[in-house]
Design an enzyme around this catalytic site. Structure first.
Site, PDB file in Angstrom:
ATOM      1  N   SER A 148      -3.636  11.721  87.469  1.00 28.67           N
ATOM      2  CA  SER A 148      -4.932  11.857  86.801  1.00 28.67           C
ATOM      3  C   SER A 148      -5.994  11.098  87.579  1.00 28.67           C
ATOM      4  O   SER A 148      -5.702  10.104  88.256  1.00 28.67           O
ATOM      5  CB  SER A 148      -4.858  11.298  85.375  1.00 28.67           C
ATOM      6  OG  SER A 148      -6.142  11.278  84.781  1.00 28.67           O
ATOM      7  N   TYR A 161      -2.526   5.226  78.806  1.00 24.96           N
ATOM      8  CA  TYR A 161      -2.302   6.473  79.539  1.00 24.96           C
ATOM      9  C   TYR A 161      -2.613   6.271  81.020  1.00 24.96           C
ATOM     10  O   TYR A 161      -1.852   6.713  81.894  1.00 24.96           O
ATOM     11  CB  TYR A 161      -3.193   7.564  78.948  1.00 24.96           C
ATOM     12  CG  TYR A 161      -3.218   8.850  79.718  1.00 24.96           C
ATOM     13  CD1 TYR A 161      -2.234   9.819  79.535  1.00 24.96           C
ATOM     14  CD2 TYR A 161      -4.241   9.122  80.627  1.00 24.96           C
ATOM     15  CE1 TYR A 161      -2.262  11.018  80.242  1.00 24.96           C
ATOM     16  CE2 TYR A 161      -4.278  10.308  81.331  1.00 24.96           C
ATOM     17  CZ  TYR A 161      -3.297  11.256  81.139  1.00 24.96           C
ATOM     18  OH  TYR A 161      -3.336  12.428  81.845  1.00 24.96           O
TER      19      TYR A 161
END
Length: 256
Positions: A148, A161
């Site tokens: 990400s 996350y």
């Protein structure tokens, strides 16, 4: 179908929807036999397989709920059984660790249970999927971990996350060194904000949020699943044989 992956077998985790589905569709379009992994949504997984087969590709489903004890063993047992059921040769050429969970919470709001759950799915599961799959992955294969843009751009509201994706990048880097002797490449691909179901509640049907998200990218638009799938397809191809241990930014030039 361009046939660049004809004769190859791919496994995509979390392939029932979103980015995972787009990756499965693209790899199948390039000629790969695709194992479509899903955790709970069997209907969505069947839809992915139908889309592949209607386009002339080949696919089968693999069920395993990641983040649970024995998840890697369950996944590989399903994968092996799926190959046998369709009469395909054992073994794997392309592994895409895409499945992930995450909640938008800052450091003051994340509970120990939530922290453990996100690491179990996003870090522990890919690690042991690879560990259990090393004897199945053929020399010259590809391992692609979906990371990400949060590993490059700080998002305090997704701190746990973000930490999992940082761990995944380190995994890619180190594993690339370990598997180089077998000509197996290992890379991370890092999306930015993408129009998927996971972002639907705050992004879709909200013009202000959409405009704000689009402004992150130098192209002033929100990413589509196919944007990420096309990058993964390159990394999975023979053209990327000299690329390993890298994090490939696929954020659309966010926050340049």
């Amino acid at each position: 179908m361009n046939g660049s992956l004809t004769g190859r077998t791919a496994l995509v985790t979390g392939a029932s929807r979103g980015i995972g589905r787009a990756i499965a569709l693209r790899l199948a379009a390039d000629g790969a036999l695709v194992a479509v992994h899903y955790g709970s949504n069997v209907t969505a997984a069947k839809e992915t397989i139908e889309l592949i087969t209607e386009a002339g590709g080949r696919a089968f489903a693999v069920h395993a709920e990641l983040g649970r004890p024995g998840d890697a063993a369950t996944l590989w047992a399903g994968f092996d059984a799926g190959l046998r059921d369709i009469g395909a040769a054992p073994g794997l050429d392309i592994l895409v660790n895409n499945a992930a969970i995450g909640r938008s919470k800052g450091i003051d709001a994340v509970t120990p249970e939530e922290f453990d759950a996100v690491f179990a799915v996003n870090v522990r599961a890919p690690f042991f999927i690879v560990q259990h799959g090393l004897d199945r992955i053929r020399d010259g294969g590809r391992i692609i971990n979906i990371s990400s843009g949060v590993t490059r751009i700080a998002y305090p509201e997704t701190i746990a996350y973000s930490m999992t994706k940082g761990a995944l990048d380190t995994f890619s880097l180190t594993l690339a060194k370990v598997l180089g002797a077998r000509n197996i490449t290992v890379n991370s691909v890092s999306p930015g904000i993408v129009d998927t179901d996971v972002n639907a509640d705050w992004l879709r049907d909200n013009p202000d949020a959409w405009a704000h998200a689009a402004a992150y990218s130098t192209f002033n638009r929100v990413g589509e699943p196919a944007d990420i799938a096309d990058v993964v397809a390159f990394v999975a191809s023979a053209d990327a044989r000299w690329v390993s241990g890298q994090n490939i930014d696929a954020t659309g030039g966010s926050h340049l």
